[in-house]
Design a protein around this motif. Structure first.
Motif, PDB file in Angstrom:
ATOM      1  N   UNK A 295       0.866  -1.183   0.000  1.00  0.00           N
ATOM      2  CA  UNK A 295       0.000   0.000   0.000  1.00  0.00           C
ATOM      3  C   UNK A 295       0.903   1.234   0.000  1.00  0.00           C
ATOM      4  N   UNK A 296       0.932   1.988  -1.085  1.00  0.00           N
ATOM      5  CA  UNK A 296       1.804   3.169  -1.121  1.00  0.00           C
ATOM      6  C   UNK A 296       1.359   4.236  -0.116  1.00  0.00           C
ATOM      7  N   UNK A 297       2.307   4.785   0.610  1.00  0.00           N
ATOM      8  CA  UNK A 297       2.038   5.900   1.516  1.00  0.00           C
ATOM      9  C   UNK A 297       3.321   6.668   1.777  1.00  0.00           C
ATOM     10  N   UNK A 298       3.142   7.918   2.164  1.00  0.00           N
ATOM     11  CA  UNK A 298       4.267   8.735   2.600  1.00  0.00           C
ATOM     12  C   UNK A 298       4.451   8.491   4.090  1.00  0.00           C
ATOM     13  N   UNK A 299       5.689   8.476   4.553  1.00  0.00           N
ATOM     14  CA  UNK A 299       5.935   8.220   5.972  1.00  0.00           C
ATOM     15  C   UNK A 299       6.924   9.238   6.534  1.00  0.00           C
TER      16      UNK A 299
ATOM     17  N   UNK B 204      -3.426   4.257  14.453  1.00  0.00           N
ATOM     18  CA  UNK B 204      -3.854   2.957  13.935  1.00  0.00           C
ATOM     19  C   UNK B 204      -3.076   1.797  14.543  1.00  0.00           C
ATOM     20  N   UNK B 205      -1.977   2.088  15.245  1.00  0.00           N
ATOM     21  CA  UNK B 205      -1.211   1.010  15.885  1.00  0.00           C
ATOM     22  C   UNK B 205      -0.310   1.600  16.956  1.00  0.00           C
ATOM     23  N   UNK B 206       0.006   0.765  17.943  1.00  0.00           N
ATOM     24  CA  UNK B 206       0.959   1.162  18.980  1.00  0.00           C
ATOM     25  C   UNK B 206       1.588  -0.079  19.577  1.00  0.00           C
ATOM     26  N   UNK B 207       2.731   0.130  20.201  1.00  0.00           N
ATOM     27  CA  UNK B 207       3.502  -0.929  20.855  1.00  0.00           C
ATOM     28  C   UNK B 207       3.830  -2.037  19.868  1.00  0.00           C
ATOM     29  N   UNK B 208       3.324  -3.243  20.075  1.00  0.00           N
ATOM     30  CA  UNK B 208       3.626  -4.351  19.177  1.00  0.00           C
ATOM     31  C   UNK B 208       2.779  -4.221  17.920  1.00  0.00           C
ATOM     32  N   UNK B 209       3.420  -4.074  16.773  1.00  0.00           N
ATOM     33  CA  UNK B 209       2.724  -3.835  15.514  1.00  0.00           C
ATOM     34  C   UNK B 209       2.762  -5.112  14.675  1.00  0.00           C
ATOM     35  N   UNK B 210       1.586  -5.631  14.362  1.00  0.00           N
ATOM     36  CA  UNK B 210       1.475  -6.833  13.536  1.00  0.00           C
ATOM     37  C   UNK B 210       1.169  -6.440  12.095  1.00  0.00           C
ATOM     38  N   UNK B 211       1.839  -7.089  11.160  1.00  0.00           N
ATOM     39  CA  UNK B 211       1.706  -6.740   9.751  1.00  0.00           C
ATOM     40  C   UNK B 211       0.268  -6.875   9.246  1.00  0.00           C
ATOM     41  N   UNK B 212      -0.384  -7.968   9.551  1.00  0.00           N
ATOM     42  CA  UNK B 212      -1.748  -8.193   9.060  1.00  0.00           C
ATOM     43  C   UNK B 212      -2.713  -7.136   9.605  1.00  0.00           C
ATOM     44  N   UNK B 213      -2.590  -6.810  10.881  1.00  0.00           N
ATOM     45  CA  UNK B 213      -3.465  -5.814  11.505  1.00  0.00           C
ATOM     46  C   UNK B 213      -3.205  -4.422  10.927  1.00  0.00           C
ATOM     47  N   UNK B 214      -1.931  -4.078  10.710  1.00  0.00           N
ATOM     48  CA  UNK B 214      -1.601  -2.777  10.142  1.00  0.00           C
ATOM     49  C   UNK B 214      -2.127  -2.670   8.714  1.00  0.00           C
ATOM     50  N   UNK B 215      -1.936  -3.704   7.928  1.00  0.00           N
ATOM     51  CA  UNK B 215      -2.436  -3.724   6.552  1.00  0.00           C
ATOM     52  C   UNK B 215      -3.952  -3.533   6.542  1.00  0.00           C
TER      53      UNK B 215
ATOM     54  N   UNK C 153      -6.160  -0.356   4.958  1.00  0.00           N
ATOM     55  CA  UNK C 153      -7.135  -0.603   3.899  1.00  0.00           C
ATOM     56  C   UNK C 153      -8.501  -0.017   4.258  1.00  0.00           C
ATOM     57  N   UNK C 154      -8.806   0.049   5.546  1.00  0.00           N
ATOM     58  CA  UNK C 154     -10.101   0.545   5.996  1.00  0.00           C
ATOM     59  C   UNK C 154     -10.192   2.066   6.019  1.00  0.00           C
ATOM     60  N   UNK C 155      -9.043   2.749   6.027  1.00  0.00           N
ATOM     61  CA  UNK C 155      -9.060   4.209   6.102  1.00  0.00           C
ATOM     62  C   UNK C 155      -9.452   4.822   4.773  1.00  0.00           C
ATOM     63  N   UNK C 156     -10.257   5.878   4.809  1.00  0.00           N
ATOM     64  CA  UNK C 156     -10.568   6.587   3.563  1.00  0.00           C
ATOM     65  C   UNK C 156      -9.346   7.356   3.073  1.00  0.00           C
TER      66      UNK C 156
END
Length: 88
Positions: free
Chosen positions: A34-38, A67-78, A82-85
């Motif tokens: 998912x392309x994004x600026x960071x 959208x995430x904190x502490x332990x970041x899981x790839x599937x959950x972050x993805x 995807x859910x964000x507009x």
């Protein structure tokens, strides 16, 4: 910013943080899908960030929404991204 990169990620971190390094690697893998600026932000560079995030780093925000904190899981972050507009 074009539509392809309308997601803007803020990655709150600090030096010598193994959990942050792991989360950064997860973030980079997700960015390939998912392309994004960071923007990588050291919380120790700003007292407000240090106060807000010191107990929870790493923290990932997208377009101002945590959208995430502490332990970041790839599937959950993805899934969260995807859910964000998209915003332009």
């Amino acid at each position: 910013m074009d539509a392809e990169h309308s997601l803007r990620i803020q990655f709150f971190t600090r030096s010598d943080c193994e959990l942050c390094e792991s989360a950064w690697n997860v973030l980079m893998r997700v960015q390939k899908k998912i392309p994004f600026a960071v923007e990588k932000i050291d919380i120790e560079s700003n007292p407000l960030y240090a106060q807000r995030y010191s107990k929870f780093i790493p923290v990932i925000e997208c377009n101002g929404t945590e959208i995430a904190r502490s332990f970041v899981e790839e599937k959950a972050l993805f899934s969260a991204l995807k859910l964000l507009p998209l915003r332009s």
